[in-house]
Motif scaffolding. Structure first.
Motif, short mmCIF file in Angstrom:
data_model
loop_
_atom_site.label_atom_id
_atom_site.label_comp_id
_atom_site.label_asym_id
_atom_site.label_seq_id
_atom_site.Cartn_x
_atom_site.Cartn_y
_atom_site.Cartn_z
N ALA A 291 6.59 -3.31 3.11
CA ALA A 291 6.28 -2.42 1.98
C ALA A 291 4.93 -2.72 1.34
O ALA A 291 4.45 -1.93 0.52
CB ALA A 291 7.38 -2.51 0.93
N ILE A 292 4.30 -3.85 1.69
CA ILE A 292 3.03 -4.22 1.06
C ILE A 292 1.98 -3.12 1.22
O ILE A 292 1.29 -2.75 0.28
CB ILE A 292 2.50 -5.54 1.66
CG1 ILE A 292 3.42 -6.70 1.25
CG2 ILE A 292 1.07 -5.80 1.20
CD1 ILE A 292 3.11 -8.01 1.97
N SER A 293 1.90 -2.56 2.43
CA SER A 293 0.86 -1.57 2.71
C SER A 293 1.12 -0.23 2.02
O SER A 293 0.25 0.65 2.01
CB SER A 293 0.74 -1.34 4.23
OG SER A 293 1.97 -0.88 4.75
N GLU A 294 2.31 -0.07 1.43
CA GLU A 294 2.66 1.19 0.78
C GLU A 294 2.19 1.25 -0.68
O GLU A 294 2.31 2.28 -1.34
CB GLU A 294 4.17 1.41 0.84
CG GLU A 294 4.69 1.54 2.28
CD GLU A 294 6.20 1.55 2.35
OE1 GLU A 294 6.85 1.62 1.29
OE2 GLU A 294 6.74 1.46 3.47
N GLY A 295 1.66 0.13 -1.19
CA GLY A 295 1.14 0.13 -2.55
C GLY A 295 -0.01 1.10 -2.68
O GLY A 295 -0.88 1.18 -1.81
N SER A 296 -0.08 1.84 -3.79
CA SER A 296 -1.07 2.92 -3.92
C SER A 296 -2.43 2.44 -4.42
O SER A 296 -3.43 3.14 -4.25
CB SER A 296 -0.53 4.00 -4.86
OG SER A 296 -0.23 3.44 -6.14
N THR A 297 -2.49 1.25 -5.03
CA THR A 297 -3.75 0.71 -5.53
C THR A 297 -3.90 -0.75 -5.08
O THR A 297 -2.89 -1.40 -4.75
CB THR A 297 -3.81 0.76 -7.07
OG1 THR A 297 -2.81 -0.14 -7.60
CG2 THR A 297 -3.56 2.18 -7.58
N PRO A 298 -5.11 -1.30 -5.10
CA PRO A 298 -5.29 -2.72 -4.76
C PRO A 298 -4.45 -3.64 -5.64
O PRO A 298 -3.90 -4.63 -5.15
CB PRO A 298 -6.79 -2.94 -4.98
CG PRO A 298 -7.41 -1.60 -4.73
CD PRO A 298 -6.41 -0.62 -5.28
N GLN A 299 -4.34 -3.33 -6.93
CA GLN A 299 -3.54 -4.18 -7.82
C GLN A 299 -2.06 -4.10 -7.45
O GLN A 299 -1.36 -5.13 -7.41
CB GLN A 299 -3.72 -3.79 -9.28
CG GLN A 299 -2.89 -4.68 -10.22
CD GLN A 299 -3.17 -4.42 -11.68
OE1 GLN A 299 -4.23 -3.92 -12.04
NE2 GLN A 299 -2.24 -4.76 -12.55
#
Length: 375
Positions: A63-71
């Motif tokens: 799920a890490i790559s599913e984050g919408s922003t760098p933060q």
């Protein structure tokens, strides 16, 4: 898990050997890694299996790559990392009653595993190789190609005895590569915490994390993690406090226990519940494994430990160790060296250098060499 003051965990027939081992510890200086521990405290598991603990929550990893922003992705990396700690350091030997000393891998030993696809996020695969025996170093590569996340790293341990505890300084680091769904690529340097093993005197060891570790993102975000035992932060064992920052600006704090509940700041918002069920790595049946694969290689030793037949376990372990010594002598005589299968050693890794330069010195590993996965 905690020690007890009765010494009841030491089998009656092993007490003389345990007393001798403690005496040896008290007079030992320098690294303890090569010491021979009494059979009853040995784990039936080789150290080459330990990188599997990085991914016992494969859903959080994917799920890490599913984050919408760098933060948001940095927060997901931190959440995934914290969730790996319980498996790595407090539940490794629940079936054995207390923490046990893992089997020291031999040079060239390998371990392979997978976590099957769940929820359409893709399969996660694991490749581990023992790349050095003196000093002992284990290299690993974990990848979920569909999710766009891959972890590459190596680790070793330097151990010393102080008072009634064994202190373990972990060498090495890990690099996480993330390909966000929105495009591009990010990397994260992960440093490793120090360990303190308590309960040694009573034959019932347990692990506490100490000092600090860090995660540094190529996007400029940093997570600094402080570990303390009882009486610090929450007053509980296995406590941590993490600080997320970007440059000189502090963005958020997270605190709690890495074995249980942690929250965003001191508020009610749960950051992570580390008690959620873990997913064991799937491994080929022993009879289908190659001769250098961990579970087949140590099969007789592990069987002896699990059944309490310590004499047989010790006999087989001695045979393996003598065979390895002879292999090293033969290599010296022939002017050859062991050839690694999956990894290549480099004196300096540019990606590591770039990220470590962004970190405070005290949170950066002392050595910049690395083992690069060949693919």
């Amino acid at each position: 898990m905690s020690g007890n003051s009765s010494g009841a965990d030491v089998p009656q027939e092993q007490k003389a050997g345990w007393a001798s081992f403690l005496k040896s510890l008290a007079h030992m200086t320098g690294d303890l890694s090569s010491m021979t521990a009494p059979p009853f405290i040995l784990s039936p598991v080789s150290l080459t299996e330990f990188p599997a603990y990085w991914c016992e929550h494969p859903g959080l990893f994917a799920a890490i790559s599913e984050g919408s922003t760098p933060q948001e992705r940095m927060e997901r990396v931190l959440r995934w990392f914290i969730c790996t700690l319980k498996g790595q350091y407090t539940t490794r030997n629940e079936k054995m009653g207390s923490e046990k000393k893992p089997l020291n891998p031999v040079l060239g030993e390998v371990f392979y595993g997978v976590w099957p696809d769940q929820g359409g996020r893709g399969e996660t695969r694991l490749i581990v190789e023992q790349v050095s025996h003196h000093p002992p170093i284990t290299a690993y590569y974990i990848e979920n190609e569909k999710a766009g996340v891959a972890l590459q790293g190596h680790s070793g341990q330097k151990t010393s005895f102080t008072g009634t505890s064994i202190n373990v300084k972990q060498s090495g680091h890990a690099l996480l590569t993330v390909k966000p769904k929105s495009g591009g690529q990010e990397t994260y340097l992960i440093t490793l915490p120090k360990l303190r093993i308590e309960g040694i005197v009573w034959g019932s060891p347990y692990v506490e994390l100490t000092d600090s570790s860090a995660i540094q993102s190529s996007t400029g975000y940093t997570a600094a993690i402080d570990y303390k035992g009882k009486g610090y932060f929450t007053g509980k064992s296995h406590s941590f406090k993490a600080t997320l920052s970007h440059g000189s600006k502090t963005l958020q704090n997270y605190e709690g226990t890495w074995t249980g509940i942690s929250t965003v700041g001191k508020g009610p918002t749960v950051f992570l519940d580390s008690s959620s069920p873990k997913e064991e790595v799937t491994v080929q049946p022993v009879e289908q494994q190659g001769e250098w694969e961990s579970r087949r290689f140590w099969q007789k030793v592990a069987q002896g430990i699990r059944t309490g037949n310590y004499d047989e376990a010790a006999k087989e372990k001695t045979r393996i160790e003598n065979d390895q010594r002879q292999r090293r002598r033969d290599e010296v005589a022939e002017g050859t060296s062991w050839q690694l299968v999956h990894f290549t050693h480099v004196d300096s890794d540019p990606e590591y250098q770039k990220l470590s330069n962004m970190l405070h010195d005290k949170l950066t590993p002392a050595h910049e060499d690395a083992y690069i996965f060949k693919g």
